[in-house]
Design an enzyme around this catalytic site. Sequence first.
Site, PDB file in Angstrom:
ATOM      1  N   ALA A 294       0.855  -0.907  -0.453  1.00 42.00           N
ATOM      2  CA  ALA A 294       0.477   0.099   0.036  1.00 42.00           C
ATOM      3  C   ALA A 294       0.663   1.538  -0.125  1.00 42.00           C
ATOM      4  O   ALA A 294       0.031   2.450   0.683  1.00 42.00           O
ATOM      5  CB  ALA A 294      -0.788   0.040   0.868  1.00 42.00           C
ATOM      6  N   ASP A 320      -2.421  -2.253  -3.554  1.00 39.41           N
ATOM      7  CA  ASP A 320      -3.166  -0.945  -3.348  1.00 39.41           C
ATOM      8  C   ASP A 320      -2.890  -0.034  -4.247  1.00 39.41           C
ATOM      9  O   ASP A 320      -3.638   1.216  -4.536  1.00 39.41           O
ATOM     10  CB  ASP A 320      -3.874  -0.600  -1.775  1.00 39.41           C
ATOM     11  CG  ASP A 320      -4.848   0.467  -1.767  1.00 39.41           C
ATOM     12  OD1 ASP A 320      -6.099   0.995  -1.886  1.00 39.41           O
ATOM     13  OD2 ASP A 320      -3.638   1.932  -1.055  1.00 39.41           O
ATOM     14  N   GLU A 325      -1.867   4.146 -12.429  1.00 34.36           N
ATOM     15  CA  GLU A 325      -3.479   4.483 -11.578  1.00 34.36           C
ATOM     16  C   GLU A 325      -4.423   5.144 -12.725  1.00 34.36           C
ATOM     17  O   GLU A 325      -3.962   6.007 -13.324  1.00 34.36           O
ATOM     18  CB  GLU A 325      -3.632   4.375 -10.741  1.00 34.36           C
ATOM     19  CG  GLU A 325      -2.939   3.963  -9.686  1.00 34.36           C
ATOM     20  CD  GLU A 325      -2.623   4.018  -8.263  1.00 34.36           C
ATOM     21  OE1 GLU A 325      -3.098   5.734  -7.899  1.00 34.36           O
ATOM     22  OE2 GLU A 325      -1.730   3.605  -7.367  1.00 34.36           O
ATOM     23  N   HIS A 355      -5.873   2.281  -4.604  1.00 29.82           N
ATOM     24  CA  HIS A 355      -5.279   2.785  -3.740  1.00 29.82           C
ATOM     25  C   HIS A 355      -6.846   3.476  -2.685  1.00 29.82           C
ATOM     26  O   HIS A 355      -6.344   5.267  -2.850  1.00 29.82           O
ATOM     27  CB  HIS A 355      -4.818   4.524  -4.573  1.00 29.82           C
ATOM     28  CG  HIS A 355      -3.562   4.868  -4.500  1.00 29.82           C
ATOM     29  ND1 HIS A 355      -3.019   5.635  -5.183  1.00 29.82           N
ATOM     30  CD2 HIS A 355      -3.717   5.499  -2.706  1.00 29.82           C
ATOM     31  CE1 HIS A 355      -2.279   6.089  -4.007  1.00 29.82           C
ATOM     32  NE2 HIS A 355      -2.738   5.938  -2.977  1.00 29.82           N
TER      33      HIS A 355
HETATM   34  N1  LIG Z   1      -2.346   3.889  -0.189  1.00 29.89           N
HETATM   35  C1  LIG Z   1      -2.208   4.812   0.618  1.00 29.89           C
HETATM   36  O1  LIG Z   1      -3.216   4.966   0.478  1.00 29.89           O
HETATM   37  C2  LIG Z   1      -1.443   5.704   1.267  1.00 29.89           C
HETATM   38  C3  LIG Z   1      -1.684   6.480   2.577  1.00 29.89           C
HETATM   39  C4  LIG Z   1      -0.554   6.276   3.105  1.00 29.89           C
HETATM   40  C5  LIG Z   1       0.896   6.256   2.443  1.00 29.89           C
HETATM   41  N2  LIG Z   1       1.446   5.806   1.598  1.00 29.89           N
HETATM   42  C6  LIG Z   1       2.296   5.662   1.062  1.00 29.89           C
HETATM   43  O2  LIG Z   1       3.366   4.782   2.346  1.00 29.89           O
HETATM   44  C7  LIG Z   1       4.212   5.685   1.838  1.00 29.89           C
HETATM   45  C8  LIG Z   1       4.674   5.558   3.726  1.00 29.89           C
HETATM   46  O3  LIG Z   1       3.739   6.011   4.523  1.00 29.89           O
HETATM   47  P1  LIG Z   1       4.185   6.867   6.005  1.00 29.89           P
HETATM   48  O4  LIG Z   1       3.186   7.914   6.429  1.00 29.89           O
HETATM   49  O5  LIG Z   1       5.002   5.158   6.747  1.00 29.89           O
HETATM   50  O6  LIG Z   1       5.874   7.294   5.364  1.00 29.89           O
HETATM   51  P2  LIG Z   1       6.946   8.078   6.461  1.00 29.89           P
HETATM   52  O7  LIG Z   1       8.106   8.725   6.267  1.00 29.89           O
HETATM   53  O8  LIG Z   1       6.620   7.736   8.117  1.00 29.89           O
HETATM   54  O9  LIG Z   1       7.611   6.113   6.828  1.00 29.89           O
HETATM   55  C9  LIG Z   1       8.233   5.448   5.583  1.00 29.89           C
HETATM   56  C10 LIG Z   1       9.371   4.987   6.729  1.00 29.89           C
HETATM   57  O10 LIG Z   1      10.226   3.918   5.373  1.00 29.89           O
HETATM   58  C11 LIG Z   1      11.313   4.180   5.839  1.00 29.89           C
HETATM   59  N3  LIG Z   1      12.268   4.477   4.272  1.00 29.89           N
HETATM   60  C12 LIG Z   1      12.932   4.880   3.171  1.00 29.89           C
HETATM   61  N4  LIG Z   1      13.867   4.349   2.498  1.00 29.89           N
HETATM   62  C13 LIG Z   1      13.760   3.022   2.563  1.00 29.89           C
HETATM   63  C14 LIG Z   1      13.814   2.151   2.400  1.00 29.89           C
HETATM   64  N5  LIG Z   1      14.632   1.550   0.460  1.00 29.89           N
HETATM   65  N6  LIG Z   1      14.067   0.804   2.724  1.00 29.89           N
HETATM   66  C15 LIG Z   1      13.432   0.860   4.131  1.00 29.89           C
HETATM   67  N7  LIG Z   1      12.893   1.724   4.145  1.00 29.89           N
HETATM   68  C16 LIG Z   1      12.822   2.584   3.756  1.00 29.89           C
HETATM   69  C17 LIG Z   1      11.569   5.691   6.619  1.00 29.89           C
HETATM   70  O11 LIG Z   1      12.906   5.489   6.752  1.00 29.89           O
HETATM   71  C18 LIG Z   1      10.830   5.901   6.687  1.00 29.89           C
HETATM   72  O12 LIG Z   1      10.657   5.687   8.676  1.00 29.89           O
HETATM   73  C19 LIG Z   1       4.478   7.062   1.185  1.00 29.89           C
HETATM   74  O13 LIG Z   1       5.210   7.215   1.750  1.00 29.89           O
HETATM   75  C20 LIG Z   1       3.247   6.617   0.571  1.00 29.89           C
HETATM   76  O14 LIG Z   1       3.752   6.522  -0.268  1.00 29.89           O
HETATM   77  C21 LIG Z   1      -0.601   5.072   0.384  1.00 29.89           C
HETATM   78  O1  LIG Z   2       0.177   9.465  -0.048  1.00 29.45           O
HETATM   79  C1  LIG Z   2      -0.829   9.279   0.166  1.00 29.45           C
HETATM   80  O2  LIG Z   2      -1.406   9.574   1.531  1.00 29.45           O
HETATM   81  C2  LIG Z   2      -1.517   8.309   0.126  1.00 29.45           C
HETATM   82  O3  LIG Z   2      -1.350   7.197  -1.966  1.00 29.45           O
HETATM   83  C3  LIG Z   2      -3.431   8.164  -0.519  1.00 29.45           C
HETATM   84  O4  LIG Z   2      -3.317   9.664  -1.724  1.00 29.45           O
HETATM   85  P1  LIG Z   2      -4.686   9.402  -2.041  1.00 29.45           P
HETATM   86  O5  LIG Z   2      -5.233  10.709  -0.649  1.00 29.45           O
HETATM   87  O6  LIG Z   2      -4.403   9.588  -3.019  1.00 29.45           O
HETATM   88  O7  LIG Z   2      -5.803   8.507  -1.719  1.00 29.45           O
END
Ligand SMILES: NC(=O)c1ccc[n+]([C@@H]2O[C@H](COP(=O)([O-])OP(=O)(O)OC[C@H]3O[C@@H](n4cnc5c(N)ncnc54)[C@H](O)[C@@H]3O)[C@@H](O)[C@H]2O)c1
Ligand SMILES: O=C(O)[C@H](O)COP(=O)(O)O
Length: 477
Positions: A294, A320, A325, A355
Amino acid sequence: MPTAALNIPERPANGDNGLSRTVSNSRHDPANSLSTSPQLSFHSPQASYAGPPKVSAKQLRPFQSQDVKILLLENVNLAGQEILKKQGYQVEALKSSLPEDQLIEKIQDVNVIGIRSKTQLSANVLKHAKNLIVIGCFCIGTNQVDLQYAAENGIAVFNSPFSNSRSVAELMIGEIITLARQMADRSMEMHNGVWNKVSNGCWEVRGKTLGIVGYGHVGAQLSVLAEAMGMRVIYYDVINLMGLGTAQQVPNLEALLSGADFVTLHVPEIEETKNMIGEKELSQMRNGAYLLNASRGSVVDIAALIAAMKSGKIAGAALDVYPNEPGKNGEHFNSQLNAWGEELRSLKNLILTPHIGGSTEEAQSAIGVEVADALVNYVNFGTTTGAVNMPEVTLRSLTLDEPNHVRVIYIHRNVPGVLRRVNEILGDHNVDKQMTDSRGEVAYLMADISNVNVSEIKDLYQSLEDLGSRIRTRVLY
Ligand SMILES: NC(=O)c1ccc[n+]([C@@H]2O[C@H](COP(=O)([O-])OP(=O)(O)OC[C@H]3O[C@@H](n4cnc5c(N)ncnc54)[C@H](O)[C@@H]3O)[C@@H](O)[C@H]2O)c1
Ligand SMILES: O=C(O)[C@H](O)COP(=O)(O)O
């Protein structure tokens, strides 16, 4: 006459010192400057971003509020839209993202743009955004924006760093159990009228090991929830982090992959995480393990995942996010979008979601408020607290008993000698307070100066603009 180009009016005949009419806001071309309110109007701060009550705080206005044009894409939450509309800004909100050609056309006109994860603000798009001063990412990820190009062109970028973390973590918990019990397949069969009661290959999650890649906001939330269900948690991260509960950090990705029954990915999209899970990494996973992604679509080589699922190496997966997309609801997810689209859809015990990790009412309204507040604070006060591509700079508010003060914001290239030259210019006035900071190649200076009249503002603005180091000058009052 330079005043026309800068939209800075001459001193009015009524003796008003003219501060209420003045604004300067440029990037490279003074003709792009925005003009200002003809009325002297100090507004009480809006509750949404006022922070602690400041009875006599003066709300700075960069230009007439209704001149501020905002484009919101991808169905930004109404709570956020309302905050921006209450400021009097012109807000256009669209439900979908825009293809590049339409985006380029629209972005030329706006001062602020709000997006979510789909809208690509590349350098090619941003170079057309001559009036843009700030970008709000109403999500966590900022990989869809060329952050460096934005900073180098004086465009601040804000996001919401953790407002949807819990929503993502809860979705992961639901998916872990759904995969372990093959629930999506059983449900699909029942929808097709087929009764298929099986226990083969179905498991409890209690006692199983969850491997979290990226132990940030989402990963840490998930860790706590998984332990509460009796799972053992290990995690891999590029930085050393204290595990919550009894979660244990492992030294490398291979140790995580070989030690986990469920592997879940929560890393940002950066160069190092591109295809982080490919053929080799899938082969290092336990036989019959599960993979959940995700984070971003680019993190998993999906063709390799399809092969690993077909061979039985991977017993199930939940995706996800995808390399490509659809831009809006109703568009198809097929092989035209991603070459393996149809093949992926045919696999068993595979959960595909569009997503929706952060798509809950709670997360979206919290993000809407947080990012809209940041945009208002930047537009009205120049505050960069929480910006992801600029130094974080703020000053305490000017007050109503300081009517002839202005706030100067000067974004400039971080090269030696600039501050000396800027302070020579500001030094002709009384500098009440000043803060400056740098981030990489870009520096941000904020100064409140007093006893200013309109002709001095014009000169001040022009002097700052004339410095070779200038990226953008704004004068707020
Ligand atoms: N699917 C969704 O709707 C959704 C929602 C929120 C976030 N996200 C994605 O999830 C990602 C993570 O979210 P978060 O809030 O936990 O981010 P965050 O920045 O709090 O945590 C990311 C972690 O990944 C680590 N990291 C970076 N590069 C790395 C690597 N090569 N190997 C291992 N660890 C590594 C960082 O040190 C950090 O601790 C976001 O960047 C976003 O792209 C997706
Ligand atoms: O980066 C994020 O917070 C997630 O991927 C969610 O993205 P969205 O707001 O486009 O659903």
